[in-house]
Scaffold this motif. Structure first.
Motif, PDB file in Angstrom:
ATOM      1  N   ALA A  71     116.419  44.421 100.067  1.00  0.00           N
ATOM      2  CA  ALA A  71     116.645  43.001  99.804  1.00  0.00           C
ATOM      3  C   ALA A  71     116.214  42.152 101.003  1.00  0.00           C
ATOM      4  O   ALA A  71     115.621  41.076 100.831  1.00  0.00           O
ATOM      5  CB  ALA A  71     118.117  42.749  99.470  1.00  0.00           C
ATOM      6  N   GLU A  72     116.481  42.632 102.201  1.00  0.00           N
ATOM      7  CA  GLU A  72     116.078  41.884 103.400  1.00  0.00           C
ATOM      8  C   GLU A  72     114.551  41.809 103.510  1.00  0.00           C
ATOM      9  O   GLU A  72     113.995  40.774 103.897  1.00  0.00           O
ATOM     10  CB  GLU A  72     116.674  42.527 104.646  1.00  0.00           C
ATOM     11  N   LEU A  73     113.864  42.882 103.141  1.00  0.00           N
ATOM     12  CA  LEU A  73     112.403  42.862 103.160  1.00  0.00           C
ATOM     13  C   LEU A  73     111.853  41.882 102.122  1.00  0.00           C
ATOM     14  O   LEU A  73     110.889  41.154 102.396  1.00  0.00           O
ATOM     15  CB  LEU A  73     111.840  44.266 102.920  1.00  0.00           C
ATOM     16  N   VAL A  74     112.459  41.854 100.941  1.00  0.00           N
ATOM     17  CA  VAL A  74     112.032  40.894  99.919  1.00  0.00           C
ATOM     18  C   VAL A  74     112.293  39.469 100.406  1.00  0.00           C
ATOM     19  O   VAL A  74     111.451  38.577 100.238  1.00  0.00           O
ATOM     20  CB  VAL A  74     112.734  41.167  98.566  1.00  0.00           C
ATOM     21  N   ASN A  75     113.438  39.243 101.033  1.00  0.00           N
ATOM     22  CA  ASN A  75     113.754  37.931 101.588  1.00  0.00           C
ATOM     23  C   ASN A  75     112.706  37.519 102.623  1.00  0.00           C
ATOM     24  O   ASN A  75     112.245  36.375 102.636  1.00  0.00           O
ATOM     25  CB  ASN A  75     115.151  37.944 102.213  1.00  0.00           C
TER      26      ASN A  75
END
Length: 129
Positions: A71-75
């Motif tokens: 999720a942090e990478l997508v963010n």
């Protein structure tokens, strides 16, 4: 399928993995919150080893850590795209960035709650001995 096509597919797969690892590196090097999540993941690993958690508990921890890091990478990707496409302040840019950050927060809070369910009883059992 010809040898040339197989070679191209193999090279394409290797290239895909290379780009994916580069993306992870960018996230780790540039995002403060990614560093925080990675530190939390290291604590989970250390606690898991110390408390000898079960295979099922390890699987849950791995899934949750992957969910939060993913999720942090997508963010990070959303923020980069929004900054590129919309360099000026715009209400829709704010919505995109805020909702992507909110998704990370939801994942992190979920992981924290499940981590508490797994680890808090083990911590209390040691403290109450």
């Amino acid at each position: 399928m010809s040898i040339k096509q197989k070679s191209h597919q193999r090279q394409s797969l290797i290239s895909s993995f290379k780009h994916a690892f580069e993306g992870i590196a960018v996230g780790v090097l540039n995002e403060r919150n990614m560093k925080i999540h990675l530190c939390a993941m290291c604590l989970v690993i250390l606690f898991g080893i110390e408390f000898k958690i079960s295979i099922i508990e390890w699987c849950i921890c791995v899934i949750l850590c992957g969910m939060v890091i993913g999720a942090e990478l997508v963010n990070c990707a959303v923020e980069a795209i929004v900054d590129m496409v919309m360099p000026d302040i715009h209400p829709n840019a704010k919505v995109a960035k805020d909702t992507a950050a909110g998704a990370v927060l939801v994942c992190a809070i979920s992981a924290l709650i499940v981590g508490g369910i797994i680890f808090v009883p083990k911590i209390f059992s040691i403290l109450l001995k």
